[in-house]
Design a protein around this motif. Structure first.
Motif, PDB file in Angstrom:
ATOM      1  N   SER A 296      13.006  43.638   8.937  1.00 47.93           N
ATOM      2  CA  SER A 296      13.019  43.781   7.479  1.00 47.93           C
ATOM      3  C   SER A 296      13.564  42.537   6.793  1.00 47.93           C
ATOM      4  O   SER A 296      13.052  42.122   5.743  1.00 47.93           O
ATOM      5  N   THR A 297      14.589  41.921   7.381  1.00 46.88           N
ATOM      6  CA  THR A 297      15.190  40.725   6.766  1.00 46.88           C
ATOM      7  C   THR A 297      14.194  39.578   6.724  1.00 46.88           C
ATOM      8  O   THR A 297      14.047  38.894   5.701  1.00 46.88           O
ATOM      9  N   GLU A 298      13.483  39.372   7.828  1.00 46.67           N
ATOM     10  CA  GLU A 298      12.486  38.304   7.881  1.00 46.67           C
ATOM     11  C   GLU A 298      11.347  38.577   6.902  1.00 46.67           C
ATOM     12  O   GLU A 298      10.835  37.642   6.260  1.00 46.67           O
ATOM     13  N   GLN A 299      10.943  39.829   6.794  1.00 47.48           N
ATOM     14  CA  GLN A 299       9.897  40.195   5.845  1.00 47.48           C
ATOM     15  C   GLN A 299      10.291  39.809   4.419  1.00 47.48           C
ATOM     16  O   GLN A 299       9.510  39.216   3.676  1.00 47.48           O
ATOM     17  N   ARG A 300      11.517  40.147   4.065  1.00 49.02           N
ATOM     18  CA  ARG A 300      11.972  39.885   2.694  1.00 49.02           C
ATOM     19  C   ARG A 300      12.099  38.391   2.426  1.00 49.02           C
ATOM     20  O   ARG A 300      11.645  37.896   1.392  1.00 49.02           O
ATOM     21  N   LEU A 301      12.689  37.658   3.351  1.00 47.65           N
ATOM     22  CA  LEU A 301      12.863  36.218   3.152  1.00 47.65           C
ATOM     23  C   LEU A 301      11.519  35.492   3.091  1.00 47.65           C
ATOM     24  O   LEU A 301      11.398  34.458   2.436  1.00 47.65           O
ATOM     25  N   GLY A 302      10.517  36.045   3.758  1.00 48.08           N
ATOM     26  CA  GLY A 302       9.186  35.444   3.726  1.00 48.08           C
ATOM     27  C   GLY A 302       8.395  35.794   2.481  1.00 48.08           C
ATOM     28  O   GLY A 302       7.274  35.302   2.289  1.00 48.08           O
ATOM     29  N   GLY A 303       8.941  36.672   1.627  1.00 42.43           N
ATOM     30  CA  GLY A 303       8.252  37.078   0.407  1.00 42.43           C
ATOM     31  C   GLY A 303       7.210  38.152   0.622  1.00 42.43           C
ATOM     32  O   GLY A 303       6.300  38.319  -0.180  1.00 42.43           O
ATOM     33  N   PHE A 304       7.346  38.904   1.740  1.00 46.07           N
ATOM     34  CA  PHE A 304       6.346  39.903   2.094  1.00 46.07           C
ATOM     35  C   PHE A 304       6.758  41.321   1.702  1.00 46.07           C
ATOM     36  O   PHE A 304       6.102  42.287   2.106  1.00 46.07           O
ATOM     37  N   CYS A 305       7.818  41.460   0.944  1.00 45.72           N
ATOM     38  CA  CYS A 305       8.293  42.782   0.519  1.00 45.72           C
ATOM     39  C   CYS A 305       8.079  42.977  -0.978  1.00 45.72           C
ATOM     40  O   CYS A 305       8.190  42.024  -1.758  1.00 45.72           O
ATOM     41  N   PRO A 306       7.786  44.209  -1.393  1.00 44.28           N
ATOM     42  CA  PRO A 306       7.755  44.492  -2.832  1.00 44.28           C
ATOM     43  C   PRO A 306       9.135  44.244  -3.435  1.00 44.28           C
ATOM     44  O   PRO A 306      10.156  44.496  -2.785  1.00 44.28           O
ATOM     45  N   LEU A 307       9.176  43.747  -4.657  1.00 44.34           N
ATOM     46  CA  LEU A 307      10.459  43.624  -5.344  1.00 44.34           C
ATOM     47  C   LEU A 307      11.044  45.013  -5.566  1.00 44.34           C
ATOM     48  O   LEU A 307      10.312  45.967  -5.824  1.00 44.34           O
ATOM     49  N   THR A 308      12.355  45.133  -5.469  1.00 45.46           N
ATOM     50  CA  THR A 308      13.001  46.407  -5.764  1.00 45.46           C
ATOM     51  C   THR A 308      13.047  46.599  -7.284  1.00 45.46           C
ATOM     52  O   THR A 308      12.914  45.619  -8.041  1.00 45.46           O
ATOM     53  N   PRO A 309      13.237  47.822  -7.764  1.00 44.35           N
ATOM     54  CA  PRO A 309      13.347  48.016  -9.216  1.00 44.35           C
ATOM     55  C   PRO A 309      14.437  47.153  -9.841  1.00 44.35           C
ATOM     56  O   PRO A 309      14.242  46.584 -10.924  1.00 44.35           O
ATOM     57  N   LYS A 310      15.589  47.027  -9.156  1.00 47.00           N
ATOM     58  CA  LYS A 310      16.669  46.180  -9.683  1.00 47.00           C
ATOM     59  C   LYS A 310      16.212  44.730  -9.794  1.00 47.00           C
ATOM     60  O   LYS A 310      16.473  44.059 -10.805  1.00 47.00           O
ATOM     61  N   GLU A 311      15.530  44.226  -8.771  1.00 44.48           N
ATOM     62  CA  GLU A 311      15.059  42.842  -8.792  1.00 44.48           C
ATOM     63  C   GLU A 311      14.043  42.618  -9.903  1.00 44.48           C
ATOM     64  O   GLU A 311      14.042  41.565 -10.550  1.00 44.48           O
ATOM     65  N   VAL A 312      13.176  43.610 -10.141  1.00 46.68           N
ATOM     66  CA  VAL A 312      12.214  43.503 -11.236  1.00 46.68           C
ATOM     67  C   VAL A 312      12.943  43.387 -12.564  1.00 46.68           C
ATOM     68  O   VAL A 312      12.571  42.582 -13.437  1.00 46.68           O
ATOM     69  N   GLY A 313      14.013  44.173 -12.742  1.00 49.95           N
ATOM     70  CA  GLY A 313      14.791  44.115 -13.977  1.00 49.95           C
ATOM     71  C   GLY A 313      15.404  42.749 -14.200  1.00 49.95           C
ATOM     72  O   GLY A 313      15.358  42.194 -15.308  1.00 49.95           O
ATOM     73  N   ILE A 314      16.001  42.181 -13.154  1.00 45.79           N
ATOM     74  CA  ILE A 314      16.585  40.844 -13.251  1.00 45.79           C
ATOM     75  C   ILE A 314      15.500  39.822 -13.601  1.00 45.79           C
ATOM     76  O   ILE A 314      15.699  38.930 -14.434  1.00 45.79           O
ATOM     77  N   PHE A 315      14.363  39.950 -12.953  1.00 44.17           N
ATOM     78  CA  PHE A 315      13.240  39.019 -13.137  1.00 44.17           C
ATOM     79  C   PHE A 315      12.738  39.040 -14.577  1.00 44.17           C
ATOM     80  O   PHE A 315      12.592  37.989 -15.217  1.00 44.17           O
ATOM     81  N   LEU A 316      12.470  40.221 -15.120  1.00 45.21           N
ATOM     82  CA  LEU A 316      11.927  40.321 -16.474  1.00 45.21           C
ATOM     83  C   LEU A 316      12.931  39.857 -17.515  1.00 45.21           C
ATOM     84  O   LEU A 316      12.569  39.209 -18.505  1.00 45.21           O
ATOM     85  N   LYS A 317      14.215  40.159 -17.300  1.00 43.07           N
ATOM     86  CA  LYS A 317      15.264  39.681 -18.207  1.00 43.07           C
ATOM     87  C   LYS A 317      15.334  38.160 -18.178  1.00 43.07           C
ATOM     88  O   LYS A 317      15.474  37.491 -19.215  1.00 43.07           O
ATOM     89  N   ALA A 318      15.253  37.588 -16.978  1.00 50.30           N
ATOM     90  CA  ALA A 318      15.323  36.136 -16.845  1.00 50.30           C
ATOM     91  C   ALA A 318      14.145  35.446 -17.530  1.00 50.30           C
ATOM     92  O   ALA A 318      14.286  34.339 -18.054  1.00 50.30           O
TER      93      ALA A 318
END
Length: 489
Positions: A296-318
């Motif tokens: 799972s860690t390698e998947q996420r670092l490679g950009g192969f995971c869906p963003l979590t709802p929290k990450e989407v919130g940070i992204f849209l605010k930014a």
């Protein structure tokens, strides 16, 4: 050079100012203080809307604008070389596999295959055995009459096989994925022995590139003109779009934080141990998911995971979207429910789903059919002011392609690999949410917002048929065959 000290004469004079002069200075000071307070309050409001000191109009254009299609428009007319179809007494039957958008693209591929093979297409059967177990028929989801009639001049389509052919022997053929026109010309040899060819899978049967332009444009006519949703779905979808637009501009967020997607990708970041184990077991027992052991860690670092709802919130605010922004979540059931949605909702309180936007009465005929509810999500996503997918899947690709076809409507594709690096810096205390993060995120996504570009080819280093697999999907970006500058064909 240092400023000279004030003279004793000036100091003495300042001490001997009469009381009225002092009162005037106090009044001026109070007035100036009041002006500063009011101005600062106005600035606070502007900063809330505009953290990067842009004008309000510039900010609005950056967040919502799509440059009016950049001068491009759909171009799907037949060329002069395109011959009229014949009503062939040979038939192609199809079982479309997968979820809604996998079936949609497969059906449009089969329209083109029928044309290449000089066949009559029988209305496809829809997948009822996929993960979603949806019993919907073709006419439940699509306007069947419109599909048949709008293909006149391209492909002859019938609702069912003629009775005399129902028991006739059929060639059951798994067509090779990403095949070109010459492959289907060879497959036409099957007509020598059979009147009916059955295709058990319809997805990805055609190449993305190097097909005759008339075949590519036929695919676009099938996808964007012929394969219209059924009237009940169209009516409700448009009604919900109107409700959203009554509040102003809105974002459609395809939030792929669903159980099946997290299990399939092996992405467990932010979940507890029990949830991670539940997803692992689901992946183990799902036979057609070939990859079982995933880091799972390698998947996420490679950009192969869906963003979590929290990450989407940070992204849209930014990116600069204010907390008052209306966000429609186009998705199935979010894994963990409000537990994982609460952070996103705290940043964007106007977070709505079809279940909160529509009444129970309006949804009752659709709620037990995942493909039909997905079709409602599709309509709302295509018509949104901004579309943001948290992961690249069939729905995200289909919506992006449709929005490109309709004038390159703003579609922001998150750079998941780059964003994960920033999110991890925040977690380590090396970066804070604010101006610096906004600058980094905005720069990272300057060229990821749906502007016109030609379809990407295969990934470097890919060989053989794997090379075809890595090409950008035709339905994700039908440029240049189906999109051209105004005045050009």
């Amino acid at each position: 050079m240092a400023n000279p000290r004030p003279s004793s004469h000036r100091l003495l004079r300042s001490r001997l100012l009469p009381p009225p002069s002092i009162s005037c200075y106090v009044l001026v000071l109070l007035a100036f203080s009041a002006f500063i307070f009011l101005f600062s309050q106005r600035q606070i409001t502007v900063v809330d809307r505009n953290p990067s000191d842009e004008s309000f109009e510039d900010l609005k254009e950056r967040l919502w604008g799509s440059a009016s299609g950049y001068g491009y428009r759909p171009c799907v007319k037949r060329t002069q070389k395109y011959a009229a179809p014949q009503k062939w007494n040979r038939y192609l039957t199809v079982r479309s596999n997968g979820g809604l958008n996998q079936m949609r693209t497969g059906i449009c591929d089969m329209v083109a295959v029928a044309r290449l093979m000089n066949a009559t297409l029988v209305i496809p059967q829809l997948d009822k055995r996929s993960f979603w177990q949806d019993t919907s028929t073709f006419s439940d989801i699509f306007d069947e009459s419109h599909f048949i009639n709008s293909q006149e001049g391209d492909v002859h389509i019938v609702r069912e096989l003629p009775k005399e052919l129902e028991s006739a022997p059929r060639a059951r053929k798994h067509f090779t994925s990403w095949s070109g026109a010459s492959y289907y010309e060879e497959m036409s040899q099957l007509w020598k022995d059979y009147q009916v060819i059955h295709v058990p899978k319809s997805d990805s049967r055609l190449a993305n590139n190097d097909l005759p332009i008339d075949i590519q444009r036929l695919r676009c006519r099938a996808m964007y003109h012929s394969l219209r949703f059924s009237n009940p779905i169209e009516r409700l979808g448009k009604k919900l779009v109107e409700r959203l637009k009554s509040h102003g501009q809105y974002i459609a967020l395809h939030l792929r934080f669903e159980k099946d997607m997290l299990s399939f990708t092996g992405c467990t970041y932010g979940l507890n141990d029990m949830e991670a184990e539940e997803l692992r077991i689901m992946r183990e027992i799902t036979n057609h998911w070939k990859l079982k052991d995933i880091n799972s860690t390698e998947q996420r670092l490679g950009g192969f995971c869906p963003l979590t709802p929290k990450e989407v919130g940070i992204f849209l605010k930014a990116l600069g979207y204010p907390s008052s922004t209306w966000i429609y979540v186009a998705a199935g059931e979010i894994y963990g429910g409000e537990t994982y949605l609460s952070d996103l909702r705290s940043r964007f309180p106007n977070l709505v789903f079809k279940e909160t936007l529509a009444t129970k009465e309006e949804l009752k005929d659709f709620s037990s059919h995942s493909s039909q509810t997905a079709a409602i999500d599709y309509i709302i996503s295509v018509e949104s002011d901004v579309f943001v997918p948290s992961y690249t899947g069939n729905m995200a690709r289909a919506v992006e392609g449709h929005r490109r076809f309709l004038g390159h409507r703003k579609t922001i594709n998150p750079d998941r690999k780059g964003l994960v690096e920033l999110f991890d810096m925040i977690d380590r205390g090396e970066l804070k949410e604010g101006a610096k993060l906004s600058s980094l995120v905005s720069e990272m996504h300057e060229h990821r917002q749906g502007a016109p570009r030609k379809r990407y080819g295969s990934l470097p280093g890919s060989k053989g048929r794997d090379r075809l697999r890595t090409e950008e999907s035709f339905y994700e970006n039908p440029f240049p065959e189906c999109i051209c500058l105004a005045g050009k064909h």
